[in-house]
Enzyme design. Sequence first.
Site: not given
Length: 273
Positions: A221, A255
Amino acid sequence: MTINCKGNLIDLSTPKVMGILNLTPDSFFDGGKYKNISDVLFQVETMLHEGATFIDVGAYSSKPNASFVSETEELNRIIPIIQGITDKFPDILLSVDTFRSQVAQQSILAGAALVNDISAGKLDTNMLSMVGKLKVPYVMMHMRGTPQTMQTLTEYELLLKDIIFYFSERLSEAKKHQISDIIIDPGFGFAKTREQNFKLLKHLEHFKMLEKTLLIGVSRKSMIYNTLQVTAKDALNGTTVLNTIALQKGANILRVHDVKEAMECIHLTLEMT
């Protein structure tokens, strides 16, 4: 700590990995990568071989300013893929990444085992009742607004207190619909600045007061690649570092895009306990 998936109790006292499978053309890292069922099945087989317990399938990109996708298009993208995956891997634990109750219902009927909702039921008022009827585990994430507006909604009175209060309210609503297996996701990158993301990670252990399974999604991210001044493609090492910190602070599920490396984080972290 366990959750019931398709009649099987999954023990989360040992952390598990959820592999990401994006079916969208515009996801921030792997958008458009899996264009046909053979590519999908190969990637799923790879992630399962590397140790993934869950595979998270999504057909609506939730990156900041993501394009709107109709419910019909989301269903057309995801249902045939779920059917194809479960035909080849009948015992697979698929998580469907959607905020729409009808997509959740059709996906579970097609063979998925969990619902992963970025809005915790706030973008579809029928979601909580639907999950309660389906009797499947439910991932509720913290977000404000929508993927199109969330990055304008980053003002908090007290970041941690506000997010924990949010989960307390959503957990109370979920309880009304007899949802028993609930996983919480603090929502790194969703309605949060880079600085807020790191503050959230620094104090991650506070979420254990909610006494729920904790899922963390920081894989590749912007909080990583903007800090390191690299691209998402080059953010695997940074992802590994933050996943390790998350495990040390109580994460139960990682995740990730890169299952092998996440499993290595878990194995090495467990050696320290």
